[in-house]
Design a protein around this motif. Structure first.
Motif, PDB file in Angstrom:
ATOM      1  N   TYR A 208      -9.224  -0.198  -7.269  1.00 39.63           N
ATOM      2  CA  TYR A 208      -9.676  -1.577  -7.101  1.00 39.63           C
ATOM      3  C   TYR A 208      -9.804  -1.805  -5.611  1.00 39.63           C
ATOM      4  O   TYR A 208      -8.817  -1.673  -4.868  1.00 39.63           O
ATOM      5  N   ARG A 209     -11.008  -2.053  -5.185  1.00 39.60           N
ATOM      6  CA  ARG A 209     -11.326  -2.137  -3.759  1.00 39.60           C
ATOM      7  C   ARG A 209     -10.946  -0.818  -3.099  1.00 39.60           C
ATOM      8  O   ARG A 209     -11.463   0.213  -3.480  1.00 39.60           O
ATOM      9  N   ASP A 210     -10.057  -0.806  -2.133  1.00 40.31           N
ATOM     10  CA  ASP A 210      -9.690   0.442  -1.433  1.00 40.31           C
ATOM     11  C   ASP A 210      -8.301   0.919  -1.811  1.00 40.31           C
ATOM     12  O   ASP A 210      -7.630   1.588  -1.020  1.00 40.31           O
ATOM     13  N   LYS A 211      -7.848   0.589  -3.010  1.00 36.13           N
ATOM     14  CA  LYS A 211      -6.478   0.895  -3.410  1.00 36.13           C
ATOM     15  C   LYS A 211      -6.450   1.594  -4.765  1.00 36.13           C
ATOM     16  O   LYS A 211      -7.162   1.201  -5.686  1.00 36.13           O
TER      17      LYS A 211
ATOM     18  N   LYS B   6     -10.430  -7.297 -14.101  1.00 33.89           N
ATOM     19  CA  LYS B   6     -10.976  -6.914 -12.793  1.00 33.89           C
ATOM     20  C   LYS B   6     -11.885  -5.705 -12.980  1.00 33.89           C
ATOM     21  O   LYS B   6     -11.643  -4.844 -13.812  1.00 33.89           O
TER      22      LYS B   6
ATOM     23  N   THR C  57       0.815  -1.207   0.000  1.00 39.16           N
ATOM     24  CA  THR C  57       0.000   0.000   0.000  1.00 39.16           C
ATOM     25  C   THR C  57       0.850   1.258   0.000  1.00 39.16           C
ATOM     26  O   THR C  57       0.344   2.340  -0.212  1.00 39.16           O
TER      27      THR C  57
ATOM     28  N   ARG D 143     -11.095   4.898   1.223  1.00 34.49           N
ATOM     29  CA  ARG D 143     -12.461   4.381   1.231  1.00 34.49           C
ATOM     30  C   ARG D 143     -13.528   5.422   0.900  1.00 34.49           C
ATOM     31  O   ARG D 143     -14.634   5.057   0.536  1.00 34.49           O
TER      32      ARG D 143
ATOM     33  N   TYR E 108      -4.331  -5.812 -13.111  1.00 37.21           N
ATOM     34  CA  TYR E 108      -5.756  -5.841 -12.808  1.00 37.21           C
ATOM     35  C   TYR E 108      -6.603  -6.187 -14.035  1.00 37.21           C
ATOM     36  O   TYR E 108      -7.775  -5.836 -14.096  1.00 37.21           O
TER      37      TYR E 108
ATOM     38  N   LYS F 179      -5.942   1.899   1.421  1.00 36.16           N
ATOM     39  CA  LYS F 179      -6.868   2.260   2.499  1.00 36.16           C
ATOM     40  C   LYS F 179      -7.596   3.564   2.195  1.00 36.16           C
ATOM     41  O   LYS F 179      -7.747   4.419   3.047  1.00 36.16           O
TER      42      LYS F 179
ATOM     43  N   VAL G 163     -13.007  -2.213 -11.882  1.00 31.16           N
ATOM     44  CA  VAL G 163     -12.420  -1.083 -11.170  1.00 31.16           C
ATOM     45  C   VAL G 163     -13.360   0.116 -11.276  1.00 31.16           C
ATOM     46  O   VAL G 163     -14.287   0.120 -12.088  1.00 31.16           O
TER      47      VAL G 163
ATOM     48  N   THR H 258     -17.654   2.797 -13.315  1.00 35.44           N
ATOM     49  CA  THR H 258     -17.130   1.458 -13.069  1.00 35.44           C
ATOM     50  C   THR H 258     -16.958   0.760 -14.412  1.00 35.44           C
ATOM     51  O   THR H 258     -17.827   0.844 -15.269  1.00 35.44           O
TER      52      THR H 258
END
Length: 153
Positions: A129-132, A103, A35, A47, A100, A45, A105, A72
């Motif tokens: 992607y997710r929290d990154k 995936k 991270t 969010r 990715y 992290k 995003v 998205t």
């Protein structure tokens, strides 16, 4: 008097356990450092919109408090010439969008209010992607404009 006998297979087993523990520790340390990218910037992290704005402020960019656009999409499994060029910008700043492929995003677009020496609209794009943050750029709205990494020039 105490006598202990150890078989060669026992020594091998203990050695394998020690090697496996060392490898596992290395993997966990590497995953924890994922991270934090080049130059000490925090890429994980993230969010909320406030986190995204704070992320851009790490690089000295001022933006509105909410994205002007959110989209998205799925990263393609094969990159065309444009995507290869875009990924080179990402790789230069320690990211790699090709990791990715296939995936889903999300791209958050913020208007940049403090881009120097440019009259048109400038946007900051964060692909997450997710929290990154997995890709990011600063670009002009002009079709003949520019696209650059996050570092201020």
């Amino acid at each position: 008097m105490f006598i202990c006998t150890v078989k060669a297979s026992t020594i091998r087993f203990v050695g394998l356990i020690v090697v496996a523990a060392a490898l596992l520790t290395g993997v966990l340390i590497h995953a924890g450092n994922e991270t934090v990218q080049a130059a000490g910037y925090q890429f994980g992290k993230i969010r909320s919109d406030a986190d995204r704005v704070a992320f851009l402020e790490q690089f000295g960019w001022k933006t509105g408090s909410a994205p002007v656009e959110t989209e998205t999409f799925t990263v393609p499994d094969t990159f065309d010439r444009v995507m290869l060029g875009y990924n080179e910008i990402q790789r230069a700043q320690g990211l790699d969008l090709s990791r990715y492929e296939n995936k889903k995003v999300t791209r958050y677009t913020f208007e940049v209010t403090n881009y120097p020496d440019y009259e048109g609209k400038v946007y900051a794009n964060l692909i997450m992607y997710r929290d990154k943050v997995v890709a990011a750029d600063i670009s002009s709205a002009d079709p003949m404009g520019f696209v650059q990494g996050l570092e201020r020039k």
